[in-house]
Write a protein that holds these residues in place. Structure first.
Motif, PDB file in Angstrom:
ATOM      1  N   ALA A 188      54.634 -47.490  55.304  1.00  0.00           N
ATOM      2  CA  ALA A 188      54.982 -45.427  54.875  1.00  0.00           C
ATOM      3  C   ALA A 188      53.660 -45.375  54.447  1.00  0.00           C
ATOM      4  O   ALA A 188      53.731 -45.927  53.775  1.00  0.00           O
ATOM      5  CB  ALA A 188      56.319 -46.030  54.634  1.00  0.00           C
ATOM      6  N   PRO A 189      53.852 -44.216  53.905  1.00  0.00           N
ATOM      7  CA  PRO A 189      52.856 -43.556  53.378  1.00  0.00           C
ATOM      8  C   PRO A 189      53.428 -44.184  51.880  1.00  0.00           C
ATOM      9  O   PRO A 189      54.115 -44.180  51.157  1.00  0.00           O
ATOM     10  CB  PRO A 189      52.812 -42.449  53.408  1.00  0.00           C
ATOM     11  CG  PRO A 189      52.826 -42.167  54.859  1.00  0.00           C
ATOM     12  CD  PRO A 189      54.643 -43.341  55.559  1.00  0.00           C
ATOM     13  N   ARG A 190      52.171 -43.890  51.232  1.00  0.00           N
ATOM     14  CA  ARG A 190      52.347 -44.021  49.274  1.00  0.00           C
ATOM     15  C   ARG A 190      52.171 -43.418  48.722  1.00  0.00           C
ATOM     16  O   ARG A 190      51.113 -42.485  48.508  1.00  0.00           O
ATOM     17  CB  ARG A 190      51.465 -45.880  48.721  1.00  0.00           C
ATOM     18  CG  ARG A 190      52.141 -45.619  47.545  1.00  0.00           C
ATOM     19  CD  ARG A 190      50.913 -46.710  46.772  1.00  0.00           C
ATOM     20  NE  ARG A 190      51.880 -47.250  46.127  1.00  0.00           N
ATOM     21  CZ  ARG A 190      51.073 -47.427  44.393  1.00  0.00           C
ATOM     22  NH1 ARG A 190      50.413 -46.240  44.558  1.00  0.00           N
ATOM     23  NH2 ARG A 190      51.699 -47.551  43.139  1.00  0.00           N
ATOM     24  N   LEU A 191      53.083 -42.500  47.586  1.00  0.00           N
ATOM     25  CA  LEU A 191      52.565 -41.697  46.856  1.00  0.00           C
ATOM     26  C   LEU A 191      51.458 -41.629  45.484  1.00  0.00           C
ATOM     27  O   LEU A 191      51.117 -42.872  45.366  1.00  0.00           O
ATOM     28  CB  LEU A 191      54.051 -41.370  45.639  1.00  0.00           C
ATOM     29  CG  LEU A 191      55.452 -40.110  46.983  1.00  0.00           C
ATOM     30  CD1 LEU A 191      55.846 -40.353  46.452  1.00  0.00           C
ATOM     31  CD2 LEU A 191      54.241 -38.995  47.333  1.00  0.00           C
ATOM     32  N   PRO A 192      50.583 -41.071  44.867  1.00  0.00           N
ATOM     33  CA  PRO A 192      50.324 -41.370  44.007  1.00  0.00           C
ATOM     34  C   PRO A 192      50.601 -42.200  43.107  1.00  0.00           C
ATOM     35  O   PRO A 192      51.790 -41.740  42.334  1.00  0.00           O
ATOM     36  CB  PRO A 192      48.944 -40.757  43.762  1.00  0.00           C
ATOM     37  CG  PRO A 192      49.532 -38.711  44.577  1.00  0.00           C
ATOM     38  CD  PRO A 192      51.017 -39.403  45.688  1.00  0.00           C
ATOM     39  N   ASP A 193      49.810 -42.609  42.155  1.00  0.00           N
ATOM     40  CA  ASP A 193      50.639 -42.739  40.343  1.00  0.00           C
ATOM     41  C   ASP A 193      50.445 -41.770  39.834  1.00  0.00           C
ATOM     42  O   ASP A 193      49.871 -40.635  39.542  1.00  0.00           O
ATOM     43  CB  ASP A 193      49.544 -44.161  40.165  1.00  0.00           C
ATOM     44  CG  ASP A 193      49.658 -45.364  40.995  1.00  0.00           C
ATOM     45  OD1 ASP A 193      50.906 -45.001  41.139  1.00  0.00           O
ATOM     46  OD2 ASP A 193      48.906 -46.117  40.582  1.00  0.00           O
ATOM     47  N   ASP A 251      48.376 -45.492  56.074  1.00  0.00           N
ATOM     48  CA  ASP A 251      48.291 -46.926  56.223  1.00  0.00           C
ATOM     49  C   ASP A 251      47.410 -46.795  57.920  1.00  0.00           C
ATOM     50  O   ASP A 251      48.276 -46.311  58.533  1.00  0.00           O
ATOM     51  CB  ASP A 251      49.839 -47.723  56.765  1.00  0.00           C
ATOM     52  CG  ASP A 251      49.224 -48.915  57.455  1.00  0.00           C
ATOM     53  OD1 ASP A 251      47.919 -49.625  57.924  1.00  0.00           O
ATOM     54  OD2 ASP A 251      50.371 -49.656  58.285  1.00  0.00           O
ATOM     55  N   PRO A 252      45.898 -46.979  57.912  1.00  0.00           N
ATOM     56  CA  PRO A 252      45.327 -47.402  58.558  1.00  0.00           C
ATOM     57  C   PRO A 252      46.503 -47.713  60.383  1.00  0.00           C
ATOM     58  O   PRO A 252      45.694 -47.539  61.408  1.00  0.00           O
ATOM     59  CB  PRO A 252      44.235 -47.697  57.955  1.00  0.00           C
ATOM     60  CG  PRO A 252      44.156 -48.474  57.379  1.00  0.00           C
ATOM     61  CD  PRO A 252      45.502 -47.588  56.658  1.00  0.00           C
ATOM     62  N   ALA A 269      42.356 -49.745  51.256  1.00  0.00           N
ATOM     63  CA  ALA A 269      42.320 -49.556  52.460  1.00  0.00           C
ATOM     64  C   ALA A 269      43.004 -48.232  53.482  1.00  0.00           C
ATOM     65  O   ALA A 269      42.415 -47.206  54.646  1.00  0.00           O
ATOM     66  CB  ALA A 269      42.928 -50.621  53.328  1.00  0.00           C
ATOM     67  N   GLY A 270      44.234 -47.504  52.420  1.00  0.00           N
ATOM     68  CA  GLY A 270      45.000 -46.426  53.044  1.00  0.00           C
ATOM     69  C   GLY A 270      43.794 -44.833  53.074  1.00  0.00           C
ATOM     70  O   GLY A 270      42.981 -44.452  52.425  1.00  0.00           O
ATOM     71  N   GLU A 308      50.618 -52.389  47.023  1.00  0.00           N
ATOM     72  CA  GLU A 308      49.808 -51.446  46.512  1.00  0.00           C
ATOM     73  C   GLU A 308      48.820 -51.557  47.161  1.00  0.00           C
ATOM     74  O   GLU A 308      47.426 -50.986  46.913  1.00  0.00           O
ATOM     75  CB  GLU A 308      50.401 -51.429  44.369  1.00  0.00           C
ATOM     76  CG  GLU A 308      51.585 -51.033  44.988  1.00  0.00           C
ATOM     77  CD  GLU A 308      52.168 -51.238  42.967  1.00  0.00           C
ATOM     78  OE1 GLU A 308      50.780 -51.257  42.691  1.00  0.00           O
ATOM     79  OE2 GLU A 308      53.472 -51.668  42.991  1.00  0.00           O
ATOM     80  N   VAL A 309      47.694 -52.687  46.771  1.00  0.00           N
ATOM     81  CA  VAL A 309      46.560 -52.720  46.973  1.00  0.00           C
ATOM     82  C   VAL A 309      45.876 -52.750  47.695  1.00  0.00           C
ATOM     83  O   VAL A 309      45.038 -51.858  48.281  1.00  0.00           O
ATOM     84  CB  VAL A 309      46.306 -54.815  46.038  1.00  0.00           C
ATOM     85  CG1 VAL A 309      44.830 -55.012  46.762  1.00  0.00           C
ATOM     86  CG2 VAL A 309      46.681 -55.236  44.380  1.00  0.00           C
ATOM     87  N   TYR A 310      46.745 -53.264  49.220  1.00  0.00           N
ATOM     88  CA  TYR A 310      46.318 -52.445  50.105  1.00  0.00           C
ATOM     89  C   TYR A 310      46.170 -50.959  50.717  1.00  0.00           C
ATOM     90  O   TYR A 310      45.068 -50.780  51.008  1.00  0.00           O
ATOM     91  CB  TYR A 310      47.041 -53.070  51.481  1.00  0.00           C
ATOM     92  CG  TYR A 310      46.965 -52.857  52.515  1.00  0.00           C
ATOM     93  CD1 TYR A 310      45.528 -52.841  53.920  1.00  0.00           C
ATOM     94  CD2 TYR A 310      47.664 -51.865  53.334  1.00  0.00           C
ATOM     95  CE1 TYR A 310      45.542 -52.515  55.306  1.00  0.00           C
ATOM     96  CE2 TYR A 310      48.080 -51.362  54.890  1.00  0.00           C
ATOM     97  CZ  TYR A 310      46.655 -52.095  55.477  1.00  0.00           C
ATOM     98  OH  TYR A 310      46.368 -51.125  56.711  1.00  0.00           O
TER      99      TYR A 310
END
Length: 216
Positions: A175-180, A169-170, A110-111, A104-106
């Protein structure tokens, strides 16, 4: 036989001192080794948790190996069963929280933000409860599609047709992360705080076991 006793060594002279292999190590060496293991073992658990976000089986192997070494070292070699049990329990808990916290932090820091639309949401219900999967498609570019799971923050909060800003992820490894969602405010901070507490507890348990060790 104590370190001060004397005996006849093979080929030696009667009365010569015989070294005691079980003589306790010096305070400086004990402090150094305790600090070393207190940093190394929790560090390996954190490393394994990070690897598990990329290659699950490899990360699990590293984490379980670190917990096993901690249990054998503290409970066996150092003969401190209580500290070994505490380090093992906190180490297992650390494995559960460290990976999501790092991910989550990464991704949040950085995403790369990319506009996307939710094209499918499925709930593969099983005996353990809901198991959500979301399919998202990039709005621009090559219109790439991604299937994300609860690990990537798909908890049914997104609906088909919703436009969202995913984090990619650059490096292209995760895998991509959905927003909160609005009800997930401060969830990352809570996960990080729990991870930090478990990390500290594990390190302290290892250090205490090393300092209070019996024998060598």
């Amino acid at each position: 036989m104590s370190g001060n006793e004397t005996a006849m060594e093979p080929g030696g002279t009667f009365g010569a001192p015989v070294p005691d292999p079980w003589r306790p190590i010096s305070g400086a060496r004990k402090l150094f080794s305790s600090l070393m293991w207190a940093v190394l073992l929790p560090g390996l658990m954190i490393l394994g948790a990070g690897i598990a976000q990329w290659v699950m089986w490899a990360g699990v192997v590293v984490m379980l190996a670190a917990v096993a070494v901690a249990a054998c070292l503290i409970g066996g070699v150092w003969d401190r069963a209580g500290a070994a049990a505490l380090a093992s329990v906190s180490g297992f808990a650390l494995m559960l929280f460290a990976g999501p916290a790092m991910y989550e932090v990464y991704m949040k820091t950085a995403g790369d933000p990319v506009a996307a639309v939710v094209t499918e949401v499925t709930d593969e219900d099983n005996r353990q409860g809901a198991d959500w999967f979301c399919t998202v498609e990039e709005v621009g570019g090559d219109h790439k599609e991604y299937e994300v799971s609860e690990q990537q923050n798909c908890f049914g909060q997104a609906k088909v047709g919703d436009r969202v800003e995913i984090r990619k992820d650059p490096l292209g490894l995760l895998a991509p992360r959905l927003p909160d969602s609005p009800d997930q405010r401060n969830s990352t901070e809570s996960t990080v705080d729990i991870t930090a507490g478990l990390l500290l507890l594990t390190a302290v348990s290892v250090f205490y076991g090393g300092q209070r060790r019996r024998g060598i």
